[in-house]
Design an enzyme around this catalytic site. Structure first.
Site, PDB file in Angstrom:
ATOM      1  N   GLY A   1       0.788  -1.223   0.000  1.00  0.00           N
ATOM      2  CA  GLY A   1       0.000   0.000   0.000  1.00  0.00           C
ATOM      3  C   GLY A   1       0.826   1.281   0.000  1.00  0.00           C
TER       4      GLY A   1
ATOM      5  N   CYS B   1     -28.031  -9.186 -15.355  1.00  0.00           N
ATOM      6  CA  CYS B   1     -27.482  -8.916 -16.682  1.00  0.00           C
ATOM      7  C   CYS B   1     -28.488  -9.394 -17.744  1.00  0.00           C
ATOM      8  CB  CYS B   1     -26.147  -9.628 -16.860  1.00  0.00           C
ATOM      9  SG  CYS B   1     -25.537  -9.562 -18.555  1.00  0.00           S
TER      10      CYS B   1
ATOM     11  N   CYS C   1     -26.683 -12.466 -19.794  1.00  0.00           N
ATOM     12  CA  CYS C   1     -26.322 -13.744 -19.188  1.00  0.00           C
ATOM     13  C   CYS C   1     -27.073 -14.018 -17.889  1.00  0.00           C
ATOM     14  CB  CYS C   1     -24.818 -13.814 -18.949  1.00  0.00           C
ATOM     15  SG  CYS C   1     -24.278 -12.863 -17.520  1.00  0.00           S
TER      16      CYS C   1
ATOM     17  N   CYS D   1     -23.309  -7.053 -18.092  1.00  0.00           N
ATOM     18  CA  CYS D   1     -22.038  -7.157 -17.361  1.00  0.00           C
ATOM     19  C   CYS D   1     -21.012  -6.201 -17.957  1.00  0.00           C
ATOM     20  CB  CYS D   1     -21.460  -8.569 -17.490  1.00  0.00           C
ATOM     21  SG  CYS D   1     -22.433  -9.848 -16.698  1.00  0.00           S
TER      22      CYS D   1
ATOM     23  N   CYS E   1     -19.253 -12.312 -18.947  1.00  0.00           N
ATOM     24  CA  CYS E   1     -20.590 -12.435 -19.532  1.00  0.00           C
ATOM     25  C   CYS E   1     -20.580 -13.536 -20.605  1.00  0.00           C
ATOM     26  CB  CYS E   1     -20.999 -11.100 -20.146  1.00  0.00           C
ATOM     27  SG  CYS E   1     -22.755 -10.955 -20.470  1.00  0.00           S
TER      28      CYS E   1
HETATM   29 ZN   LIG Z   1     -23.651 -10.801 -18.302  1.00  0.00          ZN
END
Ligand SMILES: [Zn+2]
Lengths: 298, 262
Positions: free
Chosen positions: A42, A251, A254, A276, A282
């Site tokens: 970090g 989505c 999908c 997506c 997807c």
């Molecule tokens: Zn999707």
């Protein structure tokens, strides 16, 4: 890292360039910065960022990190906003094909090295993968404290009250923490880091990820890292806990309900649908037989 | 004001030296401050009083001399020898610093509530509702409208900005406040109200303070004790009324007479 192994360019690489464009000395300098970044999770390590044959806005920090770690047996994936075929992703991918001759892929699973702007792939990463982020603004405290000397001191003294002031202001003005991108995280219980500009949706994926995550900011000349299996905690308040974005829709292509969705306009009539943002994810789901409301079986 | 102070000092400075080129800003300055006591440091501009304040508060290093502070955990700690993290923590919790210009002490792009809440968050407060309640409480303590908690400092008058700076500093209930011309730059009527407020807060909180001012009226209103500075040296110290009503040093006499004329 595969980078320290073979660096013999493949036949299809343009022989006018050194492997991965940068000279070996520059790559070693960047690797030293990366090693330091990995050793101090970090922490923003300054590095002598080089001019790259593309504008800063194109992710020259990420490109330099990728150039320093890529080896000839790597399989490279480049994504921008979750997609492999935006102009930015295409030109970075072709840059590395030209200068290294490495194999490329759009499949998260098949990639050993992934350079990204904005997204962490939905498909869980594995221990033999490296994710390289292109970062425009690496300093999470910049918003409230423009003085570099002061932000450095704050990091050194672990003086991070200001980060919560930013979240406080969010709640005071919006009723909730309105920061959705570049949402600050604390890495390994020590340094506060800006995962910019990824959506906060992806923050939980950074936590204890088995993959090595490297961040490169070209214009700001900083490299930072999250080593594999490192704790990454999103900052919040007890009474306003961190939450990821949620969508009412699945989505449309999908049917996924667990992925980051983009709203896209379908036609001139303004018809919209949610799909997506991670196009590989997807596609993989559709190939496995998942079908959304607007989707057709593949 | 007559107050009996505890035996051991809260802050102790010994033999402070500081030069800027040929200017001797602090020449062998020593002083003590007791818990709950307000010490006024008066002098003209260039007398070294602001430099002294910055040295006492650990903001600049002296060339020689020691500043010690009685930390809450007990014992005297050398302000300039402690680590940066420890000193910063002190500045965030046990000390307040009120600048003459509120812009130097406020975050101008952060709401009034965020300004007051910053110290709380810096020391680990993580409950938004509680931070906000405390901020409201402090706005009221400095006589600001609670309804303006989400407004930015620039929407406030100079006097209100100064009140906000005070609230932002006192929210962690420090034991010691450093003030650099806290009412400077304000209209006389605004100044008077702010002085009353400061005096009330200092009394209520049992706050010790070191107030640097060129204004003897401010010094008289706020401080129990005075130190008069001239060319880097403390030429006279004593109880405020004593020093102002019966000055012993010729310079103090001059200072007092000139303010009376003005
Ligand atoms: Zn999707």
């Amino acid at each position: 890292m595969t980078a320290v192994q073979s660096e013999t360019p493949r036949a299809e690489a343009d022989s006018g360039y050194n492997f991965a464009y940068l000279d070996e000395q520059t790559k070693r300098m960047i690797r030293r910065a990366i090693l330091k970044a990995v050793a101090i999770p970090g922490y923003q390590v300054p590095f002598a960022s080089r001019e790259m044959p593309m504008p800063y806005g194109w992710g020259t920090g990420g490109v330099q990190v990728t150039a320093a770690v890529i080896g000839s047996d790597d399989v490279l994936k480049v994504i921008d906003q979750g997609s492999d075929d935006t102009t930015n992703a295409v030109s970075i991918r072709s840059f590395f094909v030209r200068t290294t001759g490495v194999e490329t892929t759009e499949k998260t699973r098949d990639a050993t090295l992934i350079q990204t702007r904005h997204r962490v792939p939905e498909t869980p990463l594995s221990e033999d993968q490296i994710l390289v982020y292109q970062v425009p603004i690496p300093e999470p405290l910049r918003f409230l404290e423009p003085r570099e000397t002061e932000t450095r001191r704050m990091h050194a003294l672990e003086d991070y009250g200001l980060m919560h002031v930013k979240l406080y202001e969010d709640i005071a003005h919006h009723g909730h923490i309105a920061t959705t991108y570049a949402y600050p995280v604390k890495v390994a219980g020590r340094y506060v880091m800006d995962p910019s500009p990824t959506p906060k949706f992806d923050n939980p994926k950074m936590n204890h990820s088995p993959a090595l995550q490297l961040f490169g900011a070209g214009r700001e000349k900083r490299i930072y890292a999250i080593p594999p299996h490192t704790e990454v905690v999103s900052l919040d308040f007890e009474d306003h806990p961190f939450e990821v974005q949620q969508w009412d829709n699945a989505c449309a292509l999908c049917g996924a309900t667990d992925s980051f969705l983009d709203e896209v306009i379908m036609d001139d009539a303004g018809k919209r649908m949610f799909v997506c943002s991670d196009s590989d994810y997807c596609e993989e789901r559709r190939a496995a037989g998942h079908v959304g409301e607007e989707g057709v079986p593949l | 004001m007559k107050t009996v102070f505890s035996e051991s000092p809260l802050l102790q400075a010994e033999g402070i030296e500081k030069r800027f080129g040929r200017v001797h800003a602090c020449n062998d300055v020593s002083l003590d401050l007791y818990p709950g006591e307000v010490l006024g440091i008066v002098g003209e501009s260039g007398s070294g009083k602001t430099t002294l304040l910055n040295i006492l508060s650990g903001r600049i290093e002296p060339e020689a001399g020691v500043v010690e502070y009685a930390v809450r955990e007990g014992g005297m700690r050398d302000v300039h020898q402690m680590g940066a993290a420890e000193r910063r923590m002190l500045m965030r919790t046990d000390w307040a610093f009120v600048h003459q210009n509120p812009r130097d002490g406020l975050r101008m792009n952060v709401s009034a509530g965020g300004n007051v809440g910053e110290r709380l968050m810096a020391v680990g407060a993580r409950h938004y509702g509680q931070i906000r309640d405390t901020a409201v409480d402090w706005l009221q303590k400095v006589e600001m409208e609670a309804g303006r908690i989400d407004d930015l400092p620039r929407t406030f008058s100079g006097g209100m900005q100064q009140r906000l700076q005070i609230a932002r500093n006192l929210v962690t209930r420090p034991r010691l406040a450093f003030m650099d011309e806290p009412t400077g730059g304000l209209d006389v009527s605004v100044q008077a109200r702010l002085l009353d407020l400061l005096r009330g807060l200092v009394g209520d909180l049992g706050l010790a303070a070191i107030v640097v001012t060129h204004d003897l009226a401010v010094a008289r209103h706020l401080s129990h004790r005075l130190a008069v500075m001239r060319r880097g040296e403390v030429v006279e110290t004593g109880l405020t009324d004593q020093v102002l009503d019966d000055p012993q040093h010729p310079y103090t006499q001059l200072l007092v007479s000139s303010i009376l004329k003005a």
